[in-house]
Design a protein around this motif. Structure first.
Motif, PDB file in Angstrom:
ATOM      1  N   VAL A  13       0.405  -1.007  -0.569  1.00 43.55           N
ATOM      2  CA  VAL A  13       0.058  -0.207  -0.305  1.00 43.55           C
ATOM      3  C   VAL A  13       1.012   1.373   0.261  1.00 43.55           C
ATOM      4  O   VAL A  13       1.710   1.702   0.736  1.00 43.55           O
ATOM      5  CB  VAL A  13      -0.900  -0.178   1.077  1.00 43.55           C
ATOM      6  CG1 VAL A  13      -2.031   1.474   1.287  1.00 43.55           C
ATOM      7  CG2 VAL A  13      -1.276  -1.216   1.342  1.00 43.55           C
ATOM      8  N   VAL A  14       0.850   1.891  -1.087  1.00 42.36           N
ATOM      9  CA  VAL A  14       0.997   3.167  -0.502  1.00 42.36           C
ATOM     10  C   VAL A  14       0.371   4.854  -0.928  1.00 42.36           C
ATOM     11  O   VAL A  14      -0.532   4.488  -1.626  1.00 42.36           O
ATOM     12  CB  VAL A  14       1.952   3.856  -2.251  1.00 42.36           C
ATOM     13  CG1 VAL A  14       2.771   5.265  -2.604  1.00 42.36           C
ATOM     14  CG2 VAL A  14       2.617   1.950  -3.308  1.00 42.36           C
ATOM     15  N   PHE A  51       1.816  16.513 -10.607  1.00 42.15           N
ATOM     16  CA  PHE A  51       2.146  14.964 -10.295  1.00 42.15           C
ATOM     17  C   PHE A  51       3.006  15.363 -11.925  1.00 42.15           C
ATOM     18  O   PHE A  51       2.827  15.830 -12.572  1.00 42.15           O
ATOM     19  CB  PHE A  51       1.910  13.442 -10.236  1.00 42.15           C
ATOM     20  CG  PHE A  51       1.642  13.122  -9.703  1.00 42.15           C
ATOM     21  CD1 PHE A  51       1.950  13.315  -8.005  1.00 42.15           C
ATOM     22  CD2 PHE A  51       0.140  12.797  -9.189  1.00 42.15           C
ATOM     23  CE1 PHE A  51       1.256  12.900  -6.818  1.00 42.15           C
ATOM     24  CE2 PHE A  51      -0.283  12.805  -7.874  1.00 42.15           C
ATOM     25  CZ  PHE A  51       0.459  12.633  -6.744  1.00 42.15           C
ATOM     26  N   LEU A  52       4.547  15.180 -11.415  1.00 41.66           N
ATOM     27  CA  LEU A  52       4.822  15.636 -12.758  1.00 41.66           C
ATOM     28  C   LEU A  52       6.205  14.134 -12.564  1.00 41.66           C
ATOM     29  O   LEU A  52       6.969  13.673 -11.589  1.00 41.66           O
ATOM     30  CB  LEU A  52       6.527  16.816 -13.108  1.00 41.66           C
ATOM     31  CG  LEU A  52       7.014  16.094 -14.180  1.00 41.66           C
ATOM     32  CD1 LEU A  52       7.037  16.830 -15.498  1.00 41.66           C
ATOM     33  CD2 LEU A  52       8.294  17.591 -13.979  1.00 41.66           C
ATOM     34  N   GLU A  53       6.061  12.595 -13.494  1.00 43.12           N
ATOM     35  CA  GLU A  53       6.754  12.078 -13.383  1.00 43.12           C
ATOM     36  C   GLU A  53       7.742  11.936 -14.539  1.00 43.12           C
ATOM     37  O   GLU A  53       7.893  11.969 -15.610  1.00 43.12           O
ATOM     38  CB  GLU A  53       5.803  10.454 -13.840  1.00 43.12           C
ATOM     39  CG  GLU A  53       4.592  10.095 -13.411  1.00 43.12           C
ATOM     40  CD  GLU A  53       4.897  10.331 -11.791  1.00 43.12           C
ATOM     41  OE1 GLU A  53       5.459   9.904 -11.096  1.00 43.12           O
ATOM     42  OE2 GLU A  53       3.418  10.747 -11.485  1.00 43.12           O
ATOM     43  N   THR A 102      -3.094   0.854 -13.514  1.00 48.49           N
ATOM     44  CA  THR A 102      -1.819   1.417 -13.976  1.00 48.49           C
ATOM     45  C   THR A 102      -1.046   0.839 -14.588  1.00 48.49           C
ATOM     46  O   THR A 102      -0.966  -0.575 -13.361  1.00 48.49           O
ATOM     47  CB  THR A 102      -1.204   2.887 -13.537  1.00 48.49           C
ATOM     48  OG1 THR A 102      -0.762   2.136 -12.057  1.00 48.49           O
ATOM     49  CG2 THR A 102      -2.378   4.202 -12.992  1.00 48.49           C
ATOM     50  N   ALA A 103      -0.725   1.299 -15.615  1.00 46.77           N
ATOM     51  CA  ALA A 103       0.508   0.148 -16.668  1.00 46.77           C
ATOM     52  C   ALA A 103       1.752   0.761 -16.887  1.00 46.77           C
ATOM     53  O   ALA A 103       1.755   1.811 -17.293  1.00 46.77           O
ATOM     54  CB  ALA A 103       0.374  -0.622 -17.575  1.00 46.77           C
ATOM     55  N   THR A 104       2.695   1.397 -16.041  1.00 46.74           N
ATOM     56  CA  THR A 104       4.152   2.430 -15.869  1.00 46.74           C
ATOM     57  C   THR A 104       5.016   1.627 -16.605  1.00 46.74           C
ATOM     58  O   THR A 104       5.659   0.145 -15.757  1.00 46.74           O
ATOM     59  CB  THR A 104       4.160   2.388 -14.090  1.00 46.74           C
ATOM     60  OG1 THR A 104       2.909   2.978 -13.816  1.00 46.74           O
ATOM     61  CG2 THR A 104       4.916   3.394 -14.156  1.00 46.74           C
ATOM     62  N   THR A 105       5.390   2.375 -17.356  1.00 47.55           N
ATOM     63  CA  THR A 105       6.782   1.699 -18.052  1.00 47.55           C
ATOM     64  C   THR A 105       7.713   2.792 -17.875  1.00 47.55           C
ATOM     65  O   THR A 105       7.365   4.075 -18.378  1.00 47.55           O
ATOM     66  CB  THR A 105       6.243   0.955 -19.066  1.00 47.55           C
ATOM     67  OG1 THR A 105       7.791   0.738 -19.695  1.00 47.55           O
ATOM     68  CG2 THR A 105       5.912   1.787 -20.066  1.00 47.55           C
ATOM     69  N   PRO A 106       8.751   3.156 -17.896  1.00 47.87           N
ATOM     70  CA  PRO A 106       9.519   1.521 -17.153  1.00 47.87           C
ATOM     71  C   PRO A 106       8.833   1.154 -15.199  1.00 47.87           C
ATOM     72  O   PRO A 106       8.207   2.148 -15.023  1.00 47.87           O
ATOM     73  CB  PRO A 106      11.104   1.761 -16.832  1.00 47.87           C
ATOM     74  CG  PRO A 106      11.271   3.692 -16.868  1.00 47.87           C
ATOM     75  CD  PRO A 106      10.152   3.785 -17.690  1.00 47.87           C
ATOM     76  N   ALA A 107       9.282   0.506 -14.835  1.00 44.66           N
ATOM     77  CA  ALA A 107       8.435   0.616 -13.578  1.00 44.66           C
ATOM     78  C   ALA A 107       8.607   1.349 -12.423  1.00 44.66           C
ATOM     79  O   ALA A 107       9.864   2.650 -12.490  1.00 44.66           O
ATOM     80  CB  ALA A 107       8.881  -0.809 -12.645  1.00 44.66           C
ATOM     81  N   PHE A 108       7.538   2.242 -11.873  1.00 40.61           N
ATOM     82  CA  PHE A 108       7.638   3.394 -10.660  1.00 40.61           C
ATOM     83  C   PHE A 108       8.545   3.088 -10.274  1.00 40.61           C
ATOM     84  O   PHE A 108       8.427   1.808  -9.285  1.00 40.61           O
ATOM     85  CB  PHE A 108       6.143   3.184 -10.427  1.00 40.61           C
ATOM     86  CG  PHE A 108       5.951   4.427 -10.235  1.00 40.61           C
ATOM     87  CD1 PHE A 108       5.590   5.975 -10.680  1.00 40.61           C
ATOM     88  CD2 PHE A 108       6.267   4.462  -8.411  1.00 40.61           C
ATOM     89  CE1 PHE A 108       5.460   7.235  -9.679  1.00 40.61           C
ATOM     90  CE2 PHE A 108       6.626   5.486  -7.675  1.00 40.61           C
ATOM     91  CZ  PHE A 108       5.949   7.012  -8.212  1.00 40.61           C
ATOM     92  N   TYR A 109       9.354   4.123  -9.649  1.00 36.97           N
ATOM     93  CA  TYR A 109       9.540   4.625  -8.816  1.00 36.97           C
ATOM     94  C   TYR A 109      10.331   5.929  -8.156  1.00 36.97           C
ATOM     95  O   TYR A 109       9.762   7.043  -9.189  1.00 36.97           O
ATOM     96  CB  TYR A 109      11.899   3.894  -9.367  1.00 36.97           C
ATOM     97  CG  TYR A 109      12.334   4.691  -9.513  1.00 36.97           C
ATOM     98  CD1 TYR A 109      12.749   5.827  -9.513  1.00 36.97           C
ATOM     99  CD2 TYR A 109      12.098   4.629 -11.666  1.00 36.97           C
ATOM    100  CE1 TYR A 109      13.665   6.837 -10.760  1.00 36.97           C
ATOM    101  CE2 TYR A 109      12.591   5.151 -12.550  1.00 36.97           C
ATOM    102  CZ  TYR A 109      12.632   6.641 -11.985  1.00 36.97           C
ATOM    103  OH  TYR A 109      14.336   7.192 -12.601  1.00 36.97           O
ATOM    104  N   PRO A 110       9.923   6.434  -6.762  1.00 38.65           N
ATOM    105  CA  PRO A 110       9.433   7.235  -6.555  1.00 38.65           C
ATOM    106  C   PRO A 110      10.444   8.527  -6.877  1.00 38.65           C
ATOM    107  O   PRO A 110       9.834   9.219  -6.829  1.00 38.65           O
ATOM    108  CB  PRO A 110       8.613   6.593  -4.581  1.00 38.65           C
ATOM    109  CG  PRO A 110       9.323   5.564  -4.451  1.00 38.65           C
ATOM    110  CD  PRO A 110      10.005   4.448  -5.555  1.00 38.65           C
TER     111      PRO A 110
END
Length: 121
Positions: A13-14, A51-53, A102-110
């Motif tokens: 959980v996040v 947010f800005l990824e 959600t499907a995130t690429t590359p894998a999400f990292y904070p």
């Protein structure tokens, strides 16, 4: 071999709060991350922020509910079975009462995710 199948009990959980919750599922690959999210209100919760990824691109598939996503100042209404894509480097926020994957690429990292002003200037 690590299992290729994961259940809710495997997810971590996040950011749980009154505005919603995120369940991030483990994965065998650093190329992709799957998450289940519930939003009740606005994410991020602070008005005027987005947010800005920096590195990650993701697609949102709406399971249930309705809301709006803003991507770089453009508004998109969302409902069940809609998909929205947010490219890396784009400011975004979401508002409504939604359940989505959600499907995130590359894998999400904070470390690549920051909170920024909706309208920089």
């Amino acid at each position: 071999m690590e299992s290729p199948k994961y259940s809710r009990s495997d997810a971590f959980v996040v950011r749980p709060d009154q505005k919603g919750v995120i369940y991030e599922y483990p994965n065998q690959s650093h190329a992709l991350r799957m998450s289940y999210m519930e939003v009740n209100g606005r994410r991020p919760g602070e008005p005027g922020k987005a947010f800005l990824e920096e590195d990650c691109t993701f697609a949102i598939y709406i399971i249930d509910g309705a809301g709006t996503i803003w991507i770089e100042g453009e508004e998109f209404k969302l409902g069940a079975q809609d998909v929205a894509t947010v490219l890396a480097g784009k400011r975004w926020y979401i508002e409504g009462n939604l359940k989505y994957v959600t499907a995130t690429t590359p894998a999400f990292y904070p470390e690549q995710s920051t909170m920024v002003d909706v309208n920089p200037g």
